[in-house]
Design a protein around this motif. Structure first.
Motif, PDB file in Angstrom:
ATOM      1  N   ALA A 167    -105.899 -58.654 -13.785  1.00  9.22           N
ATOM      2  CA  ALA A 167    -104.675 -58.606 -14.580  1.00  9.22           C
ATOM      3  C   ALA A 167    -104.901 -59.097 -16.009  1.00  9.22           C
ATOM      4  O   ALA A 167    -104.119 -58.781 -16.917  1.00  9.22           O
ATOM      5  N   SER A 168    -105.955 -59.848 -16.234  1.00  5.96           N
ATOM      6  CA  SER A 168    -106.219 -60.363 -17.586  1.00  5.96           C
ATOM      7  C   SER A 168    -106.954 -59.346 -18.458  1.00  5.96           C
ATOM      8  O   SER A 168    -107.044 -59.516 -19.674  1.00  5.96           O
ATOM      9  N   GLN A 169    -107.519 -58.298 -17.827  1.00  3.42           N
ATOM     10  CA  GLN A 169    -108.177 -57.225 -18.577  1.00  3.42           C
ATOM     11  C   GLN A 169    -107.112 -56.167 -18.902  1.00  3.42           C
ATOM     12  O   GLN A 169    -106.715 -55.372 -18.050  1.00  3.42           O
ATOM     13  N   LEU A 170    -106.633 -56.149 -20.137  1.00  5.46           N
ATOM     14  CA  LEU A 170    -105.486 -55.328 -20.497  1.00  5.46           C
ATOM     15  C   LEU A 170    -105.880 -53.862 -20.683  1.00  5.46           C
ATOM     16  O   LEU A 170    -106.894 -53.549 -21.306  1.00  5.46           O
ATOM     17  N   LYS A 171    -105.037 -52.990 -20.121  1.00  5.78           N
ATOM     18  CA  LYS A 171    -105.298 -51.546 -20.180  1.00  5.78           C
ATOM     19  C   LYS A 171    -104.129 -50.820 -20.835  1.00  5.78           C
ATOM     20  O   LYS A 171    -102.983 -51.231 -20.730  1.00  5.78           O
ATOM     21  N   VAL A 172    -104.456 -49.709 -21.487  1.00  8.57           N
ATOM     22  CA  VAL A 172    -103.453 -48.798 -22.018  1.00  8.57           C
ATOM     23  C   VAL A 172    -103.789 -47.403 -21.505  1.00  8.57           C
ATOM     24  O   VAL A 172    -104.966 -47.071 -21.316  1.00  8.57           O
ATOM     25  N   GLY A 173    -102.760 -46.613 -21.260  1.00 11.51           N
ATOM     26  CA  GLY A 173    -102.978 -45.246 -20.808  1.00 11.51           C
ATOM     27  C   GLY A 173    -101.809 -44.371 -21.178  1.00 11.51           C
ATOM     28  O   GLY A 173    -100.826 -44.820 -21.773  1.00 11.51           O
ATOM     29  N   GLN A 174    -101.928 -43.103 -20.847  1.00  8.66           N
ATOM     30  CA  GLN A 174    -100.840 -42.146 -21.029  1.00  8.66           C
ATOM     31  C   GLN A 174    -100.364 -41.770 -19.631  1.00  8.66           C
ATOM     32  O   GLN A 174    -101.071 -41.137 -18.867  1.00  8.66           O
ATOM     33  N   ASN A 175     -99.160 -42.251 -19.270  1.00  5.46           N
ATOM     34  CA  ASN A 175     -98.616 -42.076 -17.915  1.00  5.46           C
ATOM     35  C   ASN A 175     -99.531 -42.745 -16.884  1.00  5.46           C
ATOM     36  O   ASN A 175    -100.017 -42.127 -15.946  1.00  5.46           O
ATOM     37  N   LEU A 176     -99.726 -44.046 -17.062  1.00  3.16           N
ATOM     38  CA  LEU A 176    -100.624 -44.790 -16.176  1.00  3.16           C
ATOM     39  C   LEU A 176    -100.076 -44.940 -14.755  1.00  3.16           C
ATOM     40  O   LEU A 176    -100.829 -45.292 -13.846  1.00  3.16           O
ATOM     41  N   LYS A 177     -98.816 -44.679 -14.556  1.00  4.29           N
ATOM     42  CA  LYS A 177     -98.250 -44.746 -13.201  1.00  4.29           C
ATOM     43  C   LYS A 177     -98.982 -43.772 -12.281  1.00  4.29           C
ATOM     44  O   LYS A 177     -99.257 -44.082 -11.117  1.00  4.29           O
ATOM     45  N   TYR A 178     -99.292 -42.595 -12.810  1.00  6.83           N
ATOM     46  CA  TYR A 178    -100.043 -41.617 -12.017  1.00  6.83           C
ATOM     47  C   TYR A 178    -101.417 -42.179 -11.643  1.00  6.83           C
ATOM     48  O   TYR A 178    -101.833 -42.123 -10.483  1.00  6.83           O
ATOM     49  N   ASP A 184    -107.489 -47.783  -2.175  1.00  3.46           N
ATOM     50  CA  ASP A 184    -107.226 -49.218  -1.929  1.00  3.46           C
ATOM     51  C   ASP A 184    -107.530 -50.083  -3.144  1.00  3.46           C
ATOM     52  O   ASP A 184    -107.986 -51.216  -3.030  1.00  3.46           O
ATOM     53  N   ILE A 185    -107.292 -49.519  -4.331  1.00  5.39           N
ATOM     54  CA  ILE A 185    -107.474 -50.265  -5.580  1.00  5.39           C
ATOM     55  C   ILE A 185    -106.106 -50.434  -6.225  1.00  5.39           C
ATOM     56  O   ILE A 185    -105.363 -49.461  -6.388  1.00  5.39           O
ATOM     57  N   THR A 186    -105.758 -51.659  -6.590  1.00  4.76           N
ATOM     58  CA  THR A 186    -104.494 -51.921  -7.272  1.00  4.76           C
ATOM     59  C   THR A 186    -104.774 -52.088  -8.761  1.00  4.76           C
ATOM     60  O   THR A 186    -105.448 -53.042  -9.170  1.00  4.76           O
ATOM     61  N   LEU A 187    -104.287 -51.153  -9.550  1.00  2.00           N
ATOM     62  CA  LEU A 187    -104.511 -51.213 -10.994  1.00  2.00           C
ATOM     63  C   LEU A 187    -103.589 -52.277 -11.593  1.00  2.00           C
ATOM     64  O   LEU A 187    -102.367 -52.137 -11.583  1.00  2.00           O
ATOM     65  N   ASN A 188    -104.182 -53.343 -12.095  1.00  2.00           N
ATOM     66  CA  ASN A 188    -103.434 -54.426 -12.731  1.00  2.00           C
ATOM     67  C   ASN A 188    -103.770 -54.482 -14.222  1.00  2.00           C
ATOM     68  O   ASN A 188    -104.688 -53.801 -14.685  1.00  2.00           O
ATOM     69  N   GLY A 189    -103.022 -55.295 -14.944  1.00  2.00           N
ATOM     70  CA  GLY A 189    -103.282 -55.427 -16.373  1.00  2.00           C
ATOM     71  C   GLY A 189    -102.787 -54.241 -17.178  1.00  2.00           C
ATOM     72  O   GLY A 189    -103.284 -53.976 -18.278  1.00  2.00           O
ATOM     73  N   ILE A 190    -101.788 -53.504 -16.641  1.00  2.00           N
ATOM     74  CA  ILE A 190    -101.221 -52.371 -17.381  1.00  2.00           C
ATOM     75  C   ILE A 190    -100.315 -52.943 -18.466  1.00  2.00           C
ATOM     76  O   ILE A 190     -99.174 -53.329 -18.204  1.00  2.00           O
ATOM     77  N   SER A 191    -100.815 -53.025 -19.668  1.00  2.00           N
ATOM     78  CA  SER A 191    -100.036 -53.686 -20.729  1.00  2.00           C
ATOM     79  C   SER A 191     -99.277 -52.695 -21.602  1.00  2.00           C
ATOM     80  O   SER A 191     -98.234 -53.028 -22.160  1.00  2.00           O
ATOM     81  N   HIS A 192     -99.797 -51.474 -21.729  1.00  7.59           N
ATOM     82  CA  HIS A 192     -99.150 -50.492 -22.598  1.00  7.59           C
ATOM     83  C   HIS A 192     -99.304 -49.083 -22.029  1.00  7.59           C
ATOM     84  O   HIS A 192    -100.274 -48.797 -21.329  1.00  7.59           O
ATOM     85  N   ASP A 193     -98.340 -48.247 -22.363  1.00  9.66           N
ATOM     86  CA  ASP A 193     -98.391 -46.840 -21.971  1.00  9.66           C
ATOM     87  C   ASP A 193     -97.859 -46.032 -23.153  1.00  9.66           C
ATOM     88  O   ASP A 193     -96.716 -46.230 -23.581  1.00  9.66           O
ATOM     89  N   THR A 194     -98.681 -45.153 -23.703  1.00  4.32           N
ATOM     90  CA  THR A 194     -98.293 -44.436 -24.917  1.00  4.32           C
ATOM     91  C   THR A 194     -97.092 -43.524 -24.696  1.00  4.32           C
ATOM     92  O   THR A 194     -96.295 -43.299 -25.608  1.00  4.32           O
ATOM     93  N   MET A 195     -96.952 -42.978 -23.501  1.00  8.14           N
ATOM     94  CA  MET A 195     -95.791 -42.150 -23.192  1.00  8.14           C
ATOM     95  C   MET A 195     -94.511 -42.968 -23.340  1.00  8.14           C
ATOM     96  O   MET A 195     -93.516 -42.512 -23.933  1.00  8.14           O
ATOM     97  N   LEU A 196     -94.531 -44.191 -22.841  1.00 13.35           N
ATOM     98  CA  LEU A 196     -93.353 -45.057 -22.913  1.00 13.35           C
ATOM     99  C   LEU A 196     -93.155 -45.619 -24.322  1.00 13.35           C
ATOM    100  O   LEU A 196     -92.016 -45.821 -24.756  1.00 13.35           O
ATOM    101  N   GLU A 197     -94.234 -45.850 -25.042  1.00 17.26           N
ATOM    102  CA  GLU A 197     -94.102 -46.292 -26.435  1.00 17.26           C
ATOM    103  C   GLU A 197     -93.364 -45.240 -27.255  1.00 17.26           C
ATOM    104  O   GLU A 197     -92.439 -45.552 -28.019  1.00 17.26           O
ATOM    105  N   SER A 198     -93.762 -43.996 -27.094  1.00 20.71           N
ATOM    106  CA  SER A 198     -93.098 -42.904 -27.812  1.00 20.71           C
ATOM    107  C   SER A 198     -91.646 -42.776 -27.381  1.00 20.71           C
ATOM    108  O   SER A 198     -90.743 -42.585 -28.204  1.00 20.71           O
ATOM    109  N   TYR A 199     -91.409 -42.898 -26.080  1.00 17.03           N
ATOM    110  CA  TYR A 199     -90.058 -42.742 -25.538  1.00 17.03           C
ATOM    111  C   TYR A 199     -89.115 -43.820 -26.060  1.00 17.03           C
ATOM    112  O   TYR A 199     -87.976 -43.536 -26.446  1.00 17.03           O
TER     113      TYR A 199
END
Length: 932
Positions: free
Chosen positions: A413-424, A433-448
């Protein structure tokens, strides 16, 4: 795929551009209320076209005023087209001036159409061996394609050479005129041969040849294999005159007398003074600023504004050719260290499917930003292929080994990630069986959050708008249609630039968009505290899914099929003939033609045909039987195809559940939407809709619990308007509709009748949506004057509401947007439009949007609070399985339902601090319907 040679002679169908831009958003206006959206759209398309192909010779061709030679041939030619809207007519002159001021040649010739001028110029250039590119959305132009002439539709990015025409239409360019002549063209009112559609026309053309050859071999038609071939010959002979006339009408003239030719249409320097004057009049602020700075108007510049900026942004200098590909374990470990040392990195998966429950990982891409030796920011991106399995694919790192090395990083969770529609991506990683943590930004949501209506929030649109970068599209590397490759079949040489570009562009977009959000300031809490934290909550809901009883749905499908068949028979009986109830064209003919039912035409489509939309049919159904039948037929058919037939097929084989997708960046108001299946549109009041909800069931030992807000938008109205009457009614927990009826009808509260309450409810909700007296009169089936009395009486009793509405309209007209309580901005492109209907619609939206948007923000905050509370409870207590507008749906352990409802109702009631009580109501049962 068709290729376009360098420096083509570009011929632009200006009239096609103009109409396309007029009907597409954004519908801009300047401060005088003058429409400017079509000018903006055409100039934007021209800039993009010029930037892409850099032509030295180019001309934009427009239709001239007045009739053409085709009107002399056939008086009904284009007679079905409605008159040009005033808002469009007023934009033609400034558009022409602006194109000329930008140094782009422009031409229109009286007596002929733009098609004829383009056809003449293209033919002349082709004969000289000059490669010509025609930019148009008009299918008629396909007849002009030859070895030197190519078409491009910039809206769909479709390029048609000779092979492309054959693939698209089924015939080569030299038979396009015959094709149009046989089947006609409704948009131009070219009649064609009656009852000859696309399949019949293709059958004749592919079987025999041109119209001339068909008439020379009329007896051979009966030997062809298409449906109706045996009788088509008689019809062709009966309508030969019409077929040959239609052929002439569809033929583009290739010998228009022109003073200019290819060499005369050279790009000229821009007239900077004229540009400044025109951009100022049109209030294209960014382009005006660029012109004042002496910038080239044909160069796409970077966007520095939020809101409705008028153009796309500028070439980014992104090089997609040199991205490294990670083939060895050593390279991977090196990149893992880079990612670990980065304060933020972009991450993106490439998979086999858009269905997150079925998708398998094919590869991953990463991007980081580092400072180079000069102290400048330098973006780096790479692609890690893992499961490309085409023949002769190079050896790749095993997926299991790569995941072993990457999982700690992805789950940290301390390793911050950004993506485009990272929910997918989060959902797909959960398959492993991998839980993606550290989702700090999403460009789709930034634009929205920046502006929900300014642009589509997909990466291609965002890259073009904010970075001036045209991305590699999936179709560019995978192909289209039935032969489209899945990502694992794509060669790594093509896959790597596409995939790494995704991560690279995402990181650059994030830097651009976050700077804009930080400049706005007030939007940051909305992004940081609501939208981003909601992403993993929605991901968990999606992956949990909902249990469906497919047996119930199969039975309901059979019953619906029976009723639909009955309705079809009824419709045929009333109409006096059989017809396709799903065909708009056939229904228009049955309802409105003088030879058939001749019902009154209440509304027309943009192309001038009688409308058969829901509103029209509902009004006609008051007096006529067939529209009533059609409405029920449509409703039941939609339920059957969308839900009872489809839901059982959507049950995941591994989980036994149906998994929807929730979308955060679609609606203008902040509401969530869902697809595959759409859970928001299941009717709640009809018996059929209720039965569909009965099929959403609880697993053994659990109950379905539904908790929704009571009259949330009315409560928000009370808070926003600060009307003392509404505040008092809610504070005293009165039935708000009964309280309104008591006030409006001057009746003691205890004596309010059912009909009075119903009318008051219509007024309460109607005013929220800006309903007029005319609309209220239709809904309550009362005279318009009486409806106006109800509204006047309402405002007399609740003056704070009237004041709120007037203030909101004024704020919207001044700022161009309204806001929710949490600061979400809802932009209104038409709020100052000269067109009264569009302006009124924007004003109605301005009144409703803060309420609907605030309600959306509240349910999102409730989801966050409930999710946090659930995480603190035993795992088997409950799961959140659905969100539908103002309602949350759960599976709850059977013996814990009562306390669960009390706890969650209290949590939801605390999701916002309003000046009236926020009340959540709960229900429970074995299925979703019982829980209501």
């Amino acid at each position: 795929m068709a290729t376009i040679k360098e420096n083509p002679f570009v011929l632009v169908d200006g009239s096609s551009y103009l109409f396309r831009a007029f009907y597409a958003p954004p519908h801009l206006t300047n401060s005088k209320g003058e429409a400017t959206g079509a000018v903006y759209g055409v100039i934007n398309m021209l800039r993009s076209l010029i930037n892409q192909y850099q032509p030295s010779n180019m001309v934009v061709v427009f239709d001239a005023k007045g009739p053409t030679f085709r009107n002399d041939m056939y008086s009904e030619y284009k007679a079905n087209r409605p008159p040009m809207p005033d808002d469009l007519r007023g934009q033609i002159e400034p558009l022409h001036k602006l194109i000329k001021a930008m140094g782009i040649p422009l031409i229109s010739v009286p007596g002929v159409e733009a098609d004829d001028v383009i056809g003449t110029l293209a033919t002349q250039a082709s004969k000289q061996g000059i490669h010509t590119l025609i930019s148009t959305g008009d299918k008629d132009m396909a007849q002009l394609v030859d070895d030197n002439v190519t078409l491009i539709n910039t809206m769909t990015n479709t390029v048609l050479d000779r092979e492309g025409v054959i693939e698209k239409f089924g015939v080569p360019p030299e038979l396009i005129i015959d094709f149009l002549g046989l089947m006609g063209d409704s948009s131009d009112n070219i009649p064609g041969v009656p009852k000859v559609g696309e399949k019949t026309a293709l059958g004749m053309l592919q079987g025999i040849g041109s119209i001339n050859e068909i008439y020379q071999n009329i007896d051979k038609l009966a030997t062809l294999s298409f449906r109706g071939a045996k009788s088509i010959g008689k019809r062709m002979l009966e309508h030969e005159e019409m077929a040959r006339l239609s052929y002439q009408l569809a033929t583009i003239k290739l010998d228009v007398e022109l003073e200019e030719s290819y060499s005369d249409f050279t790009m000229a320097p821009a007239n900077q003074d004229q540009l400044i004057e025109l951009f100022g009049q049109l209030e294209f602020k960014r382009w005006l600023s660029e012109a004042l700075d002496g910038g080239n108007p044909l160069e796409v510049k970077a966007s520095s504004e939020s809101g409705n900026s008028e153009t796309t942004a500028p070439s980014s200098g992104i090089n997609t050719k040199d991205y490294p590909v990670i083939y060895t374990l050593g390279q991977l470990i090196q990149w893992v260290r880079k990612l670990e040392n980065a304060s933020l990195f972009a991450f993106d998966l490439e998979t086999t499917s858009l269905n997150y429950m079925e998708a398998e990982i094919v590869g991953m891409s990463f991007a980081i930003k580092e400072q180079n030796s000069d102290g400048d920011d330098e973006y780096q991106a790479a692609y890690l292929p893992l499961a490309h399995d085409y023949e002769e694919a190079p050896k790749q790192i095993a997926l299991s080994l790569a995941l072993e090395k990457l999982t700690p990083l992805l789950e940290d969770a301390s390793q911050l990630k950004v993506g485009q529609n990272l929910k997918y991506d989060r959902n797909v990683l959960a398959n492993y069986d991998i839980t993606l943590n550290g989702i700090s930004h999403d460009t789709m949501l930034e634009s929205y959050v920046l502006n929900s209506t300014a642009v589509k929030h997909n990466m291609d649109a965002l890259a073009l708008k904010y970075l001036g970068h045209k991305t590699i599209h999936f179709e560019d590397i995978a192909g289209k249609g039935a032969k489209q490759l899945t990502f694992n079949q794509i060669k790594i040489a093509q896959a790597a630039p596409y995939a790494a570009e995704d991560a690279d562009v995402t990181l650059r977009l994030h830097d651009n968009l976050m700077a804009k959000l930080e400049d706005e300031g007030s939007l940051l809490p909305l992004f940081n505290d609501i939208e981003m934290p909601l992403l993993p909550v929605l991901s968990d809901i999606e992956r949990t899914g909902v249990l469906i009883d497919d047996t119930q749905l199969f039975e309901q499908s059979a019953q619906l099929a029976k009723r639909i068949e009955e309705l079809q028979q009824q419709a045929w009986s009333v109409a006096g003939e059989e017809f396709n109830l799903g065909s708009t064209k056939q229904l228009q003919d049955i309802l409105f033609s003088d030879e058939k039912m001749a019902l009154p035409v209440l509304k027309k489509t943009p192309k001038g045909a009688p409308s058969t939309n829901e509103e029209v049919l509902h009004e006609l159904a008051n007096d006529y039987e067939l529209p009533q039948i059609i409405l029920e037929y449509r409703s039941l058919t939609k339920l059957k195809t969308t839900y009872t037939d489809k839901l059982p097929l959507m049950i995941n084989k591994d989980t036994g559940r149906v998994h929807t997708s929730y979308h955060q960046a679609v609606t203008a108001t902040g509401r969530l939407s869902s697809t595959d299946p759409n859970l928001q549109n299941i009717p709640i009041r009809t018996d059929e809709g209720k039965r569909i909800r009965q099929a959403f069931v609880a697993p053994a030992g659990y109950k379905i619990v539904a908790i929704d807000y009571s009259q949330i938008e009315l409560r928000i109205m009370a808070h926003l308007s600060q009307d003392s009457g509404l505040l008092t009614a809610f504070a005293n927990n009165l039935d708000i509709h009964k309280a309104t009826a008591s006030e409006v009808f001057n009746t003691p509260f205890e004596e309010v009748t059912v009909d009075q309450r119903r009318s008051a409810k219509a007024v309460n909700f109607g005013l929220i949506y800006g309903m007029s007296a005319f609309g209220l009169a239709k809904q309550l089936d009362i005279p318009r004057g009486l409806a106006q009395q109800y509204i006047d009486s309402y405002f007399d009793k609740y003056p704070g509401v009237l004041q709120y509405m007037e203030d909101t309209r004024a704020v919207a007209a001044d700022k161009g947007y309204v806001e929710t309580l949490d600061g979400r901005r809802l932009y209104l492109a038409d709020i100052n439009a000269r067109n009264g209907a569009r302006r009124k619609a924007a004003e109605r939206a301005a009144i409703n949007a803060p309420m609907q948007g605030t309600a959306a923000d509240i349910i999102k905050k409730a989801m966050l609070k409930v999710s946090q509370w659930l995480n603190e409870q035993p795992d088997d207590l409950a799961k959140m399985i659905m969100q539908v507008h103002d309602e949350l749906v759960f599976e709850v352990k059977e013996d814990c339902v009562e306390q669960f409802c009390l706890d969650v109702q209290e949590i939801m009631a605390q999701a916002a601090d309003l000046d009236v009580p926020l009340i959540a109501e709960a229900g429970a049962g074995d299925n979703w319907q019982q829980a209501h």
